[in-house]
Design an enzyme around this catalytic site. Structure first.
Site, PDB file in Angstrom:
ATOM      1  N   GLN A   1       0.695  -1.176   0.046  1.00  0.00           N
ATOM      2  CA  GLN A   1      -0.149   0.009  -0.078  1.00  0.00           C
ATOM      3  C   GLN A   1       0.768   1.385   0.014  1.00  0.00           C
ATOM      4  O   GLN A   1       1.575   1.431   0.979  1.00  0.00           O
ATOM      5  CB  GLN A   1      -0.908  -0.082   1.127  1.00  0.00           C
TER       6      GLN A   1
ATOM      7  N   SER B   1      -3.641   7.011  12.710  1.00  0.00           N
ATOM      8  CA  SER B   1      -3.553   6.937  14.116  1.00  0.00           C
ATOM      9  C   SER B   1      -4.879   6.981  14.784  1.00  0.00           C
ATOM     10  O   SER B   1      -5.735   7.585  14.425  1.00  0.00           O
ATOM     11  CB  SER B   1      -2.511   8.280  14.458  1.00  0.00           C
TER      12      SER B   1
ATOM     13  N   GLU C   1     -10.262  -1.585   6.299  1.00  0.00           N
ATOM     14  CA  GLU C   1      -8.968  -1.989   7.176  1.00  0.00           C
ATOM     15  C   GLU C   1      -9.424  -1.763   8.502  1.00  0.00           C
ATOM     16  O   GLU C   1      -8.981  -2.742   9.391  1.00  0.00           O
ATOM     17  CB  GLU C   1      -8.039  -0.776   6.626  1.00  0.00           C
TER      18      GLU C   1
HETATM   19  C1  LIG Z   1       3.928  -0.408  11.281  1.00  0.00           C
HETATM   20  C2  LIG Z   1       3.423   0.391  10.288  1.00  0.00           C
HETATM   21  C3  LIG Z   1       2.999   0.113   9.026  1.00  0.00           C
HETATM   22  C4  LIG Z   1       2.654   1.291   7.958  1.00  0.00           C
HETATM   23  N1  LIG Z   1       2.244   0.630   6.769  1.00  0.00           N
HETATM   24  C5  LIG Z   1       1.925   1.531   5.794  1.00  0.00           C
HETATM   25  C6  LIG Z   1       1.863   1.126   4.582  1.00  0.00           C
HETATM   26  O1  LIG Z   1       1.901   0.159   4.181  1.00  0.00           O
HETATM   27  N2  LIG Z   1       1.340   1.957   3.764  1.00  0.00           N
HETATM   28  C7  LIG Z   1       1.303   3.246   3.640  1.00  0.00           C
HETATM   29  O2  LIG Z   1       0.915   4.174   2.856  1.00  0.00           O
HETATM   30  N3  LIG Z   1       1.566   3.843   5.169  1.00  0.00           N
HETATM   31  C8  LIG Z   1       1.878   2.762   6.197  1.00  0.00           C
HETATM   32  N4  LIG Z   1       2.128   3.278   7.439  1.00  0.00           N
HETATM   33  C9  LIG Z   1       2.095   4.755   7.543  1.00  0.00           C
HETATM   34  C10 LIG Z   1       0.700   5.162   8.547  1.00  0.00           C
HETATM   35  O3  LIG Z   1      -0.206   5.039   7.733  1.00  0.00           O
HETATM   36  C11 LIG Z   1       1.232   6.614   9.176  1.00  0.00           C
HETATM   37  O4  LIG Z   1       2.345   6.372   9.926  1.00  0.00           O
HETATM   38  C12 LIG Z   1       0.232   7.182   9.914  1.00  0.00           C
HETATM   39  O5  LIG Z   1      -0.943   7.641   8.822  1.00  0.00           O
HETATM   40  C13 LIG Z   1       0.643   8.673  10.445  1.00  0.00           C
HETATM   41  O6  LIG Z   1       1.228   9.294   9.719  1.00  0.00           O
HETATM   42  P1  LIG Z   1       2.937   9.784  10.052  1.00  0.00           P
HETATM   43  O7  LIG Z   1       3.553   8.850  10.525  1.00  0.00           O
HETATM   44  O8  LIG Z   1       3.240  11.019   9.138  1.00  0.00           O
HETATM   45  O9  LIG Z   1       2.479  10.749  11.261  1.00  0.00           O
HETATM   46  P2  LIG Z   1       2.054  12.136  11.522  1.00  0.00           P
HETATM   47  O10 LIG Z   1       0.813  12.637  10.611  1.00  0.00           O
HETATM   48  O11 LIG Z   1       3.316  13.118  11.253  1.00  0.00           O
HETATM   49  O12 LIG Z   1       1.492  12.395  13.142  1.00  0.00           O
HETATM   50  C14 LIG Z   1       2.522  12.207  14.173  1.00  0.00           C
HETATM   51  C15 LIG Z   1       1.600  12.255  15.198  1.00  0.00           C
HETATM   52  O13 LIG Z   1       0.799  13.461  15.415  1.00  0.00           O
HETATM   53  C16 LIG Z   1      -0.498  13.064  15.644  1.00  0.00           C
HETATM   54  N5  LIG Z   1      -1.169  13.955  14.570  1.00  0.00           N
HETATM   55  C17 LIG Z   1      -1.181  14.398  13.504  1.00  0.00           C
HETATM   56  N6  LIG Z   1      -2.072  15.154  12.915  1.00  0.00           N
HETATM   57  C18 LIG Z   1      -3.000  15.165  13.961  1.00  0.00           C
HETATM   58  C19 LIG Z   1      -4.233  15.938  14.094  1.00  0.00           C
HETATM   59  N7  LIG Z   1      -4.744  16.630  13.182  1.00  0.00           N
HETATM   60  N8  LIG Z   1      -4.841  15.678  15.496  1.00  0.00           N
HETATM   61  C20 LIG Z   1      -4.186  14.804  16.475  1.00  0.00           C
HETATM   62  N9  LIG Z   1      -3.096  14.410  16.157  1.00  0.00           N
HETATM   63  C21 LIG Z   1      -2.665  14.560  15.135  1.00  0.00           C
HETATM   64  C22 LIG Z   1      -0.696  11.593  15.132  1.00  0.00           C
HETATM   65  O14 LIG Z   1      -1.849  11.088  15.600  1.00  0.00           O
HETATM   66  C23 LIG Z   1       0.840  11.120  15.623  1.00  0.00           C
HETATM   67  O15 LIG Z   1       0.835  10.582  16.809  1.00  0.00           O
HETATM   68  C24 LIG Z   1       2.754   2.441   8.325  1.00  0.00           C
HETATM   69  C25 LIG Z   1       2.953   2.620   9.461  1.00  0.00           C
HETATM   70  C26 LIG Z   1       3.403   1.806  10.423  1.00  0.00           C
HETATM   71  C27 LIG Z   1       3.862   2.350  11.815  1.00  0.00           C
END
Ligand SMILES: Cc1cc2nc3c(=O)[nH]c(=O)nc-3n(C[C@H](O)[C@H](O)[C@H](O)COP(=O)(O)OP(=O)(O)OC[C@H]3O[C@@H](n4cnc5c(N)ncnc54)[C@H](O)[C@@H]3O)c2cc1C
Lengths: 343, 384
Positions: free
Chosen positions: B126, B367, B243
């Site tokens: 994905q 998240s 999902e």
């Molecule tokens: C084990 C694992 C597998 C994954 N596999 C995939 C995959 O196969 N394909 C893919 O596309 N992605 C994948 N991901 C990525 C995942 O979808 C993202 O990590 C997730 O959507 C969060 O985005 P970010 O890491 O950029 O964090 P950020 O968006 O930078 O967020 C960081 C922190 O801030 C908080 N935050 C951000 N915005 C807000 C808001 N508006 N209000 C409150 N809190 C907020 C978040 O909850 C988080 O705690 C994977 C992640 C992990 C850990």
């Protein structure tokens, strides 16, 4: 395997919802509180007329012989309005016990009459003064008395609509009814109190949602702030995961086995935890208003506080779950399994 | 409401159990994120599953499935976890993209992609997240530009699970000049296409479970677009519903873990903190509650309902229960808890690895903070 409700079940619940929404608003309770009234006779009459108090009674006792699933839905609606009348304890627990022991008893003949129950698990008896009869326990046997045959000492509860009494009585002045099923009474009470917990919880969330849309701070509705949203979302998660447990317990209670008892206990714990969590979130979201007598949130909190520790404390119910967990096979294929040897 | 299995459902369970007992590999496979060998061993297992017609139960028969209902799927999952069968290496495809393709794909697309997904011949990753677009997925910058019958893709994707070894990816791309939710399309690309560079990223446990993907003028046929151009956001939200709502985490996983935790407690209760018994009971309650909730959802879907924003409550619940469960196991184990599986005195169940993995639950698949926003706004109706 089908976890959905029938149209008939949903219609019955809808009937109760409409009846309670019209007749049991916070204004109604406040008037009752001011008047020091425990019952609203008109409301109770319409409850009886709709058949809600007769659901669990067999036809031989003038009832309509529905199931615990049906009554669970009604108890949920009663929780949603924090119903003052003892629908759940009387119609859900005490009257069916009396009907099982003495289906032709006079106390059952008057549909408006309520029956109180002094279960050994509870130190106090709710609504003992206004009941037509009180069921009492001694060495597993049931006895029936009228309130004037016993000594009642009122015990004020934090919940203004819970009228509790210590009951002193003498078996010599009571009508013996023989061996009774006190375990079934406990299970039903725990289940229906859990269902009320779901209603209390949802109401507390709904009140807070309405307020959070209206109340403005820093130029915006407080409900647009994430901290507020997350309190309420977390409470809603607790409700969503208590509800199917309560419904499963309602569907399984009739098995009377260790699995069913554990399920009822699970329902009691989590539904009232959801109610407590939701009520506290509701008070927090209302701010100082939430701490005031004016706002209704506290009534839902108080009912949740009372019901959480009645009909078995969380520790009592946890022990019943532990018994199932540590003595029966476990794992995914056991979710709906029955060990009839443990019945 | 009838919480008993029909004779047909029981027979189905027996059939699944017998097949799994005969076919589940006796030796544990190396993790699919650890090495190429581990990945290929899991691919081989998918082929075995498919050969027994156990690959994809709920899909239509013509696309490689078995046309069964959700209750049968849940029963199979229960038997699958009970048997300790290997993790599904093609879960992105079969549980997320598959149902979306069945709903939004053309007949030709379904024929092209679904059977090879079901058999493990093509394993999918994905590719939604980008360095600047995680929680705020509408901020995706990678582009798709129509060129004759093709699209030219450019951009930088990240955190793509299993992309290091996978064959295909489904990604979100935007038509240049569009903003936010509008103008995004869901497009499939082979991970070995010219212009695609996949760089492994090690996860917290040292496995190469993630990757970042660079796309430089990658040409794919317009056939690879699912739904209409600009419909990508809408379709992705449907995938996210599967999902979070149901498919990604079937309850049996947690019920098996809770049963193992109960056994662990019973083996250690003479020495462990007595207060932990309440946590063990709680873990069991949570796993049961999750199962009941999913059975309820499955029954409703079978009666014609659709998954709504309440799917977000599931994701919060299973991710939190998983952490609580593994944390309880670590507390029971005490000082042994920190040992890895290489240590001679390690516990046979790898609780520490399970715990480390559980910590990702509140992050991936959107998240938990984002899920709480969704619940508050779309379920409870609070203002944005
Ligand atoms: C084990 C694992 C597998 C994954 N596999 C995939 C995959 O196969 N394909 C893919 O596309 N992605 C994948 N991901 C990525 C995942 O979808 C993202 O990590 C997730 O959507 C969060 O985005 P970010 O890491 O950029 O964090 P950020 O968006 O930078 O967020 C960081 C922190 O801030 C908080 N935050 C951000 N915005 C807000 C808001 N508006 N209000 C409150 N809190 C907020 C978040 O909850 C988080 O705690 C994977 C992640 C992990 C850990």
């Amino acid at each position: 395997m089908d976890f959905t409700l029938s149209d008939e079940q949903m219609m019955f619940a809808e009937t109760a919802r409409t009846l309670f929404a019209d007749s049991c608003t916070p204004d109604h309770w406040r008037k009752m509180m001011e008047a020091g009234a425990a019952h609203d006779d008109a409301r109770w009459a319409s409850i009886v007329e709709t058949g809600l108090s007769l659901m669990l009674l067999p036809e031989s006792a003038g009832g309509i012989d529905l199931s615990e699933i049906d009554f669970t839905l009604i108890a949920q609606e009663a929780g949603y309005v924090a119903l003052p009348e003892p629908l759940v304890e009387s119609a859900g627990v005490a009257a069916p016990m009396l009907a099982a022991l003495a289906p032709g008893h006079a106390a059952l003949a008057d549909p408006l009459a309520t029956i109180a129950i002094a279960h050994p698990i509870n130190p106090f008896v709710a609504n003992a003064d206004s009941a037509a009869a009180i069921l009492l326990e001694k060495e597993g046997e049931a006895y029936l008395v009228t309130p004037d045959q016993v000594t009642l000492t009122a015990q004020a509860s934090i919940d203004p609509f819970r009228r509790l009494f210590r009951v002193e009585w003498d078996a010599a002045n009571a009508t013996p009814l023989g061996k009774a099923d006190w375990d079934l009474a406990l299970d039903r009470a725990a289940l229906f109190n859990a269902a009320m917990g779901l209603g209390l919880a949802q109401r507390a969330v709904d009140l807070a949602v309405d307020y959070a849309k209206e109340r403005q701070q820093f130029g915006k509705p407080i409900g647009s702030y994430q901290a507020v949203k997350h309190h309420l979302a977390s409470a809603q998660v607790a409700i969503e995961f208590a509800r199917p447990v309560v419904m499963a317990a309602a569907a399984e209670i009739g098995h009377r086995d260790m699995q069913a008892r554990a399920r009822v206990s699970h329902a009691k714990i989590v539904a009232l935890e959801a109610a407590d969590k939701a009520a506290r979130a509701s008070i927090q979201v209302h701010g100082a208003m939430g701490y005031s007598w004016e706002v209704d949130a506290h009534l839902f909190l108080k009912r949740a506080l009372a019901l959480s520790r009645n009909w078995g404390t969380p520790a009592f119910h946890r022990a019943r779950i532990a018994q199932r967990l540590f003595t029966q096979p476990n794992g995914p294929e056991q979710t709906f399994a029955r060990e009839s040897k443990n019945a | 409401m009838d919480l008993t299995y029909t004779p047909e459902q029981q027979a189905f369970r027996a059939e699944a159990r017998a097949w799994l007992e005969a076919h589940v590999p006796t030796a544990t496979l190396e993790h699919f994120d650890a090495t190429r060998e581990g990945f290929e061993a899991h691919r081989a297992w998918e082929k075995t599953l498919k050969s027994g017609d156990w690959g994809m139960l709920t899909w239509p028969v013509e696309y490689g499935g078995r046309g069964l209902d959700l209750i049968q799927w849940l029963i199979f999952e229960e038997e699958y976890y009970r048997a300790g069968a290997p993790g599904r290496v093609n879960q992105n495809g079969i549980f997320l993209l598959g149902p979306t393709l069945i709903e939004y794909g053309t007949h030709a697309q379904k024929q092209r992609f679904l059977p090879s997904m079901a058999s493990g011949k093509e394993i999918w990753a994905q590719a939604w997240s980008e360095p600047q677009a995680g929680s705020d997925l509408a901020g995706v910058r990678a582009t798709c530009v129509a060129d004759g019958e093709d699209y030219i893709l450019n951009g930088h994707k990240i955190w793509s699970s299993r992309a290091v070894f996978a064959d295909w990816a489904f990604g979100l791309f935007r038509t240049p000049g569009t903003e936010r939710h509008k103008g995004m399309s869901l497009i499939f690309f082979p991970l070995d296409a010219p212009g695609v560079t996949v760089n492994a990223i090690k996860k917290i446990n040292g496995h190469v479970g993630f990757a970042e993907i660079f796309l430089e003028n990658v040409r794919v046929p317009a056939f690879n677009r699912l739904g209409d151009e600009g419909q990508g956001w809408h379709i992705c939200m449907a995938t996210a519903g599967f999902e979070r709502g149901l498919m990604l985490r079937s309850p049996a996983r947690y019920q098996v873990a809770a049963a193992k935790l109960a056994a662990l407690w019973q083996a250690h209760k003479e020495t462990a903190d007595p207060a932990l018994e309440a946590d063990v009971v709680r873990a069991h309650m949570n796993a049961e509650a999750y199962a009941l909730n999913i059975y309820q959802t499955a029954s409703r879907l079978m009666a014609g309902a659709k998954i709504g924003p309440e799917a977000s409550t599931n994701k919060i619940f299973w991710s939190e229960l998983d952490i609580h469960l593994t944390q309880t196991a670590l507390s029971i184990l005490g000082p042994v808890a920190e040992l890895t599986q290489d240590a001679p005195d390690a516990n046979p169940v790898d609780w520490i690895d399970d715990h480390i993995f559980a910590l990702a639950g509140p992050i991936y698949a959107g998240s938990n903070e984002i899920q709480r926003n969704i619940i508050a706004e779309r379920m409870l109706g609070l203002p944005r």
